[in-house]
Design an enzyme around this catalytic site. Sequence first.
Site, mmCIF file in Angstrom:
data_model
loop_
_atom_site.group_PDB
_atom_site.id
_atom_site.type_symbol
_atom_site.label_atom_id
_atom_site.label_comp_id
_atom_site.label_asym_id
_atom_site.label_seq_id
_atom_site.Cartn_x
_atom_site.Cartn_y
_atom_site.Cartn_z
ATOM 1 N N GLU A 294 -14.843 -16.551 -32.491
ATOM 2 C CA GLU A 294 -13.689 -15.698 -32.480
ATOM 3 C C GLU A 294 -12.634 -16.417 -32.908
ATOM 4 O O GLU A 294 -11.882 -16.603 -34.443
ATOM 5 C CB GLU A 294 -13.048 -16.047 -31.046
ATOM 6 C CG GLU A 294 -12.387 -15.693 -30.171
ATOM 7 C CD GLU A 294 -11.625 -14.018 -30.814
ATOM 8 O OE1 GLU A 294 -12.112 -13.349 -29.940
ATOM 9 O OE2 GLU A 294 -10.795 -13.516 -31.697
ATOM 10 N N ILE B 218 -6.096 -16.676 -32.487
ATOM 11 C CA ILE B 218 -6.263 -14.867 -32.013
ATOM 12 C C ILE B 218 -6.840 -14.567 -31.086
ATOM 13 O O ILE B 218 -7.953 -14.276 -31.684
ATOM 14 C CB ILE B 218 -5.092 -14.375 -33.118
ATOM 15 C CG1 ILE B 218 -3.767 -15.092 -33.343
ATOM 16 C CG2 ILE B 218 -4.671 -13.250 -31.347
ATOM 17 C CD1 ILE B 218 -3.056 -14.246 -34.628
ATOM 18 N N GLU C 278 -8.193 -23.989 -47.472
ATOM 19 C CA GLU C 278 -10.011 -23.967 -47.294
ATOM 20 C C GLU C 278 -9.764 -25.609 -48.697
ATOM 21 O O GLU C 278 -9.102 -25.372 -49.277
ATOM 22 C CB GLU C 278 -10.562 -22.980 -48.027
ATOM 23 C CG GLU C 278 -10.871 -22.022 -47.278
ATOM 24 C CD GLU C 278 -11.527 -22.393 -45.909
ATOM 25 O OE1 GLU C 278 -12.810 -22.565 -46.338
ATOM 26 O OE2 GLU C 278 -10.776 -22.294 -44.783
ATOM 27 N N LYS D 130 -12.664 -11.930 -43.029
ATOM 28 C CA LYS D 130 -12.082 -12.205 -42.005
ATOM 29 C C LYS D 130 -12.419 -10.896 -42.206
ATOM 30 O O LYS D 130 -12.748 -10.453 -40.726
ATOM 31 C CB LYS D 130 -11.274 -13.002 -41.410
ATOM 32 C CG LYS D 130 -10.809 -14.368 -41.826
ATOM 33 C CD LYS D 130 -9.498 -15.009 -41.993
ATOM 34 C CE LYS D 130 -9.583 -16.181 -42.273
ATOM 35 N NZ LYS D 130 -8.674 -17.129 -42.466
ATOM 36 N N GLY E 188 -5.611 -24.756 -38.795
ATOM 37 C CA GLY E 188 -5.282 -25.836 -38.415
ATOM 38 C C GLY E 188 -5.977 -26.671 -36.793
ATOM 39 O O GLY E 188 -6.901 -25.510 -36.807
HETATM 40 N N1 LIG Z 1 -9.621 -26.121 -41.026
HETATM 41 C C1 LIG Z 1 -9.282 -24.685 -40.755
HETATM 42 O O1 LIG Z 1 -8.267 -24.541 -40.048
HETATM 43 C C2 LIG Z 1 -10.138 -23.424 -40.160
HETATM 44 C C3 LIG Z 1 -10.050 -21.900 -39.569
HETATM 45 C C4 LIG Z 1 -11.337 -21.549 -39.399
HETATM 46 C C5 LIG Z 1 -12.042 -21.221 -39.975
HETATM 47 N N2 LIG Z 1 -12.461 -22.332 -39.790
HETATM 48 C C6 LIG Z 1 -13.482 -22.819 -41.080
HETATM 49 O O2 LIG Z 1 -14.296 -23.646 -40.098
HETATM 50 C C7 LIG Z 1 -15.192 -24.173 -40.841
HETATM 51 C C8 LIG Z 1 -15.198 -25.979 -41.069
HETATM 52 O O3 LIG Z 1 -13.949 -25.865 -41.383
HETATM 53 P P1 LIG Z 1 -13.511 -27.260 -41.341
HETATM 54 O O4 LIG Z 1 -11.590 -27.270 -42.326
HETATM 55 O O5 LIG Z 1 -13.528 -28.981 -40.471
HETATM 56 O O6 LIG Z 1 -13.788 -27.958 -42.994
HETATM 57 P P2 LIG Z 1 -13.855 -29.682 -43.054
HETATM 58 O O7 LIG Z 1 -12.410 -30.565 -42.628
HETATM 59 O O8 LIG Z 1 -14.236 -29.652 -44.908
HETATM 60 O O9 LIG Z 1 -14.844 -30.951 -42.488
HETATM 61 C C9 LIG Z 1 -16.287 -30.247 -43.138
HETATM 62 C C10 LIG Z 1 -17.310 -31.203 -41.918
HETATM 63 O O10 LIG Z 1 -18.440 -30.312 -42.356
HETATM 64 C C11 LIG Z 1 -19.321 -31.701 -42.779
HETATM 65 N N3 LIG Z 1 -20.336 -30.604 -43.961
HETATM 66 C C12 LIG Z 1 -20.704 -30.130 -44.509
HETATM 67 N N4 LIG Z 1 -21.861 -30.068 -44.985
HETATM 68 C C13 LIG Z 1 -22.878 -30.088 -43.407
HETATM 69 C C14 LIG Z 1 -24.487 -30.243 -44.040
HETATM 70 N N5 LIG Z 1 -25.243 -29.352 -44.454
HETATM 71 N N6 LIG Z 1 -24.899 -30.849 -43.164
HETATM 72 C C15 LIG Z 1 -24.295 -31.641 -41.900
HETATM 73 N N7 LIG Z 1 -22.280 -31.302 -42.397
HETATM 74 C C16 LIG Z 1 -21.519 -31.121 -42.980
HETATM 75 C C17 LIG Z 1 -19.149 -32.040 -43.521
HETATM 76 O O11 LIG Z 1 -19.826 -33.585 -43.128
HETATM 77 P P3 LIG Z 1 -18.299 -34.781 -43.865
HETATM 78 O O12 LIG Z 1 -17.605 -34.986 -42.519
HETATM 79 O O13 LIG Z 1 -19.428 -36.167 -43.414
HETATM 80 O O14 LIG Z 1 -18.415 -34.469 -45.110
HETATM 81 C C18 LIG Z 1 -17.277 -31.967 -42.669
HETATM 82 O O15 LIG Z 1 -18.092 -33.247 -41.879
HETATM 83 C C19 LIG Z 1 -15.646 -23.403 -41.887
HETATM 84 O O16 LIG Z 1 -16.227 -22.933 -42.389
HETATM 85 C C20 LIG Z 1 -13.721 -23.106 -41.824
HETATM 86 O O17 LIG Z 1 -13.552 -22.322 -43.135
HETATM 87 C C21 LIG Z 1 -11.011 -23.786 -40.558
#
Ligand SMILES: NC(=O)c1ccc[n+]([C@@H]2O[C@H](COP(=O)([O-])OP(=O)(O)OC[C@H]3O[C@@H](n4cnc5c(N)ncnc54)[C@H](OP(=O)(O)O)[C@@H]3O)[C@@H](O)[C@H]2O)c1
Length: 426
Positions: free
Chosen positions: A132, A139, A193, A208, A306
């Site tokens: 989701e 949403i 991103e 998406k 967020g």
């Molecule tokens: N941010 C948003 O608002 C949002 C909304 C919807 C969906 N998403 C999706 O959710 C996902 C995460 O987003 P985010 O914003 O949380 O990203 P982020 O803040 O950049 O965090 C990414 C995390 O993944 C870890 N990581 C990266 N490669 C890895 C690997 N190979 N093995 C294990 N851990 C790994 C990183 O480790 P380290 O901490 O050690 O660097 C970090 O903790 C993405 O796919 C994004 O598109 C994000």
Amino acid sequence: MGKAINNIGKHHHKTLVIGLFGFGVVGEGLYKALQQTPSLKATIKKICIKHPGKKRNAPEELFTTDKDVLLNDPEINVIVEVINESEPAFDIVSTAFLHGKHVVSASKKMIAEHLPRLLELQKQTGKSFLCEAAACASIPVIRNLEEYYDNDLLHSLKAIVNGSTNFILTKMFEDKLNFSEALLLAQQLGFAESDPSLDVEGYDAVNKWTILLTHAYGIIEHPGNIVFNGIQNIQLSDALVAKEKHFDIKLVAQAKKLINGKVAAFVLPQFVKHDDHLSFVKNEYNGVVIESSFADKQFFYGKGAGSFPTASAVLSDISALRYDYRYEYKKLYHHTVHELSNDFYVKTYVSFDDWKFVPRERFEWIEEWHAEAERKYLVGVLPFNDLKENNWWRENNTSLILAPEPVIEDVEIRKLKKKSLELAGV
Ligand SMILES: NC(=O)c1ccc[n+]([C@@H]2O[C@H](COP(=O)([O-])OP(=O)(O)OC[C@H]3O[C@@H](n4cnc5c(N)ncnc54)[C@H](OP(=O)(O)O)[C@@H]3O)[C@@H](O)[C@H]2O)c1
């Protein structure tokens, strides 16, 4: 009867032991949210991250960089994957399925690019795959499309699915920030991103949209086959024209059932009237307008990015696993599957630096043109296939923005209109 009640009781007490991949914006948000939701009876046993040296706001013994510690642990029955790298994410998710674990993921790029294999893995293993958070974050649009809207009744969907570009457009047009200031602010607030081109050039939105098309219409299409663009070509002069015409500019994802039963789908900048629901969607918010038979229009609105808003959707998926919820992909497996079509016309505004960049002969008709200013523009009707097959509309500083009701499919009306314009000497 007693047995049935017992069974219901059992389902409610299913304990979930989570292996969490990623402790960034979403992962840490989920960790904190779970701590505030004790009734869920879900615990995080281990967290896999990439860089061991970073300071973490959670006990050190929870962390590892070895993915197998989580994937090989028989006690862990749910893998939550919220990392920011698409291919490692696919590897983690596929292995988790094959090890008999349910999966919750927010990685839209990974999901959009690997939909056919993910569907196969769900069939093969019988495990749930819930995502989701991957579309419109907070949403609950996927579950609604799955459960509520029947294929035949769903006329159209239009949505703002990328919080970051919507935030940038709002800051540019309402607070008069320039593009880079607005982008920087979006990054600082955790809406963008890590690679901003994913948002700005429309990749995130089309990923998406690919996922939502599967749940809305049973369409499985690679994101590369869907016509899309971002907001990178939008000029200040476009904003001035929009203002003059009493429109906003939004990056809008759309899907519309055509008269022939096929579906038109695309993600493009669009002029939006002030009384359109999507005009109400500002900053990092997302909005989805669903039009169906009998119900007419319904509007879903909420935070599309967020830490906590995204974590809330992940949390809801985890909660749904307690009663073994899974997507049935009804539109894909139990209905006549819809196909995408590029065989229709779109009404569009195009602004450009020089006439030589715009193939005027490809327009069915041109309703308006303004050639006197330094930045020129026209409003006309193009076969949609032209956008699919050619790139002139996103090159040489050319900016294409769809009109408010862009899809034209009634060929007879089209011919009549063209004829009347020819008679008028246009
Ligand atoms: N941010 C948003 O608002 C949002 C909304 C919807 C969906 N998403 C999706 O959710 C996902 C995460 O987003 P985010 O914003 O949380 O990203 P982020 O803040 O950049 O965090 C990414 C995390 O993944 C870890 N990581 C990266 N490669 C890895 C690997 N190979 N093995 C294990 N851990 C790994 C990183 O480790 P380290 O901490 O050690 O660097 C970090 O903790 C993405 O796919 C994004 O598109 C994000």
